[in-house]
Design a protein around this motif. Structure first.
Motif, PDB file in Angstrom:
ATOM      1  N   THR A  83       0.808  -1.140   0.197  1.00 34.12           N
ATOM      2  CA  THR A  83       0.092   0.060  -0.019  1.00 34.12           C
ATOM      3  C   THR A  83       0.899   1.273  -0.053  1.00 34.12           C
ATOM      4  OG1 THR A  83      -0.198   0.225   2.452  1.00 34.12           O
ATOM      5  CG2 THR A  83      -1.627  -1.395   1.333  1.00 34.12           C
ATOM      6  N   GLU A  84       2.048   1.059   0.339  1.00 29.49           N
ATOM      7  CA  GLU A  84       2.934   2.345   0.534  1.00 29.49           C
ATOM      8  C   GLU A  84       2.674   3.214   1.530  1.00 29.49           C
ATOM      9  OE1 GLU A  84       3.955   3.970  -3.115  1.00 29.49           O
ATOM     10  OE2 GLU A  84       4.745   2.180  -4.043  1.00 29.49           O
ATOM     11  N   ASN A  85       1.709   2.892   2.453  1.00 29.41           N
ATOM     12  CA  ASN A  85       1.215   3.852   3.750  1.00 29.41           C
ATOM     13  C   ASN A  85       1.911   3.516   4.592  1.00 29.41           C
ATOM     14  OD1 ASN A  85      -0.219   4.936   5.710  1.00 29.41           O
ATOM     15  ND2 ASN A  85      -2.297   4.726   5.050  1.00 29.41           N
ATOM     16  N   GLN A  86       2.769   4.497   5.449  1.00 31.95           N
ATOM     17  CA  GLN A  86       3.541   4.061   6.460  1.00 31.95           C
ATOM     18  C   GLN A  86       2.942   3.557   7.652  1.00 31.95           C
ATOM     19  OE1 GLN A  86       5.656   7.735   7.561  1.00 31.95           O
ATOM     20  NE2 GLN A  86       3.827   8.894   8.033  1.00 31.95           N
ATOM     21  N   LEU A  87       1.596   3.754   7.581  1.00 28.90           N
ATOM     22  CA  LEU A  87       0.923   3.254   9.094  1.00 28.90           C
ATOM     23  C   LEU A  87       0.430   1.967   8.828  1.00 28.90           C
ATOM     24  CD1 LEU A  87      -0.465   6.609  10.537  1.00 28.90           C
ATOM     25  CD2 LEU A  87       1.558   5.551  10.968  1.00 28.90           C
ATOM     26  N   ASP A  88       0.466   1.588   7.602  1.00 32.41           N
ATOM     27  CA  ASP A  88      -0.136   0.020   7.415  1.00 32.41           C
ATOM     28  C   ASP A  88       0.948  -1.076   7.537  1.00 32.41           C
ATOM     29  OD1 ASP A  88      -2.432   0.907   6.451  1.00 32.41           O
ATOM     30  OD2 ASP A  88      -2.087   1.064   4.221  1.00 32.41           O
ATOM     31  N   VAL A  89       0.509  -1.969   8.484  1.00 33.11           N
ATOM     32  CA  VAL A  89       1.620  -3.281   8.780  1.00 33.11           C
ATOM     33  C   VAL A  89       0.539  -4.423   8.740  1.00 33.11           C
ATOM     34  CG1 VAL A  89       2.722  -1.920  10.456  1.00 33.11           C
ATOM     35  CG2 VAL A  89       0.652  -2.987  11.290  1.00 33.11           C
ATOM     36  N   ALA A  90       1.392  -5.178   7.885  1.00 30.47           N
ATOM     37  CA  ALA A  90       0.971  -6.731   7.788  1.00 30.47           C
ATOM     38  C   ALA A  90       1.458  -7.794   8.723  1.00 30.47           C
ATOM     39  CB  ALA A  90       1.017  -7.106   6.165  1.00 30.47           C
ATOM     40  N   LEU A  91       0.384  -8.859   9.172  1.00 26.00           N
ATOM     41  CA  LEU A  91       1.281  -9.601   9.983  1.00 26.00           C
ATOM     42  C   LEU A  91       1.637 -10.884   9.209  1.00 26.00           C
ATOM     43  CD1 LEU A  91      -0.257  -7.864  12.042  1.00 26.00           C
ATOM     44  CD2 LEU A  91      -0.803  -9.834  13.488  1.00 26.00           C
ATOM     45  N   ASP A  92       2.746 -11.009   8.852  1.00 35.86           N
ATOM     46  CA  ASP A  92       3.199 -12.224   8.041  1.00 35.86           C
ATOM     47  C   ASP A  92       3.586 -13.611   9.231  1.00 35.86           C
ATOM     48  OD1 ASP A  92       4.105 -14.052   6.138  1.00 35.86           O
ATOM     49  OD2 ASP A  92       5.902 -12.668   5.723  1.00 35.86           O
ATOM     50  N   GLY A  93       2.590 -14.075   9.422  1.00 36.62           N
ATOM     51  CA  GLY A  93       2.622 -15.293  10.449  1.00 36.62           C
ATOM     52  C   GLY A  93       1.539 -15.460  11.499  1.00 36.62           C
TER      53      GLY A  93
END
Length: 261
Positions: free
Chosen positions: A89-99
């Motif tokens: 998304t290139e949004n600095q406040l977006d975080v995805a949980l990988d796991g």
């Protein structure tokens, strides 16, 4: 005739199945959504002749009994906690949980909920919050005049304030895991709550063994497989039609019996 009641339970079970599948399809684009499947069990059986019963003076026994089932019921809906895809998304406040793991959310009533939706925002006070304004635990406040936020894979949140090239560490995002993720109760708004079935929440730091890492600038997409859902929907529709046909057949048989003189 028991067939009417038995087929009716089958129709109700398939209606539940279609409801679950429809919810999966409706949330195909919901961030962090986990698809579910309906689970069924058969109902109690009427025992008309017991297995192993003596059938003759010579000691012969019945090799198989006569057991007529009373239909089916929905045992539960099982959430499938497989990893969804990551989209940038290139949004600095977006975080995805990988796991494995969940972000912890502080609710207005003082309780805590859990989410895989990493679409974070800032409150008017600079706190990290969810899309619905709920505070992400532990509370992290971004300083005023921050020009850039960095979130590491291990959850360390740093802020670059004004022209200072050295970032300020403002907090640490933590995750929560559960022994039985499927036992969590969905609340809506991409939130889940712990239950007796899920076990107690276990606090963890991103990147620990068996715990997710954070991907800044990404979001986890839904794990719904549309092709699989459409296939399951067709299967449920056919099963519903067959149960409906069983009711129609039982009605015709009863009608025929009533006409015997």
């Amino acid at each position: 005739m028991k067939a009417l009641g038995i087929a009716a339970t089958g129709m109700m079970a398939q209606q539940t199945n279609v409801d679950v599948i429809s919810n999966n399809i409706a949330n195909a684009n919901t961030t962090g959504f986990k698809s579910s499947r309906a689970s069924f069990t058969d109902l109690i059986y009427e025992n008309m002749a017991r297995e192993g019963a003596v059938t003759g003076e010579g000691g012969t026994t019945r090799p198989a009994g006569i057991n007529v089932g009373m239909g089916v019921r929905t045992a539960g809906t099982v959430r499938l906690n497989t990893q969804g895809g990551l989209v940038q998304t290139e949004n600095q406040l977006d975080v995805a949980l990988d796991g494995r793991g969940y972000l912890t959310v502080n609710m207005p009533d003082g309780s805590q909920a859990y989410t895989r939706d990493g679409s974070l925002n800032l409150s008017p006070q600079g706190q990290l919050v969810t899309q619905d304004g709920y505070e992400v635990a532990p509370g992290i406040v971004i300083p005023d005049k921050t020009v850039r936020v960095e979130i590491s894979e291990t959850g360390i949140v740093s802020a670059f304030v004004e022209n200072d090239p050295v970032p300020v560490e403002v907090g640490q995002l933590t995750l929560t895991t559960f022994i039985n993720d499927a036992g969590m109760r969905p609340l809506g708004k991409n939130l889940l709550e712990s239950t007796v079935a899920s076990g107690d929440p276990i606090a963890a730091v991103p990147g620990e063994p068996g715990v997710a890492i954070l991907r800044q600038g990404y979001l986890e997409t839904s794990n719904v497989d549309i092709i699989r859902q459409i296939t399951d929907l067709i299967s449920a529709q056919r099963a519903y039609e067959m149960n409906s046909k069983a009711i129609e057949t039982a009605d015709q048989m009863m009608s025929a019996a009533n006409q015997i003189k």
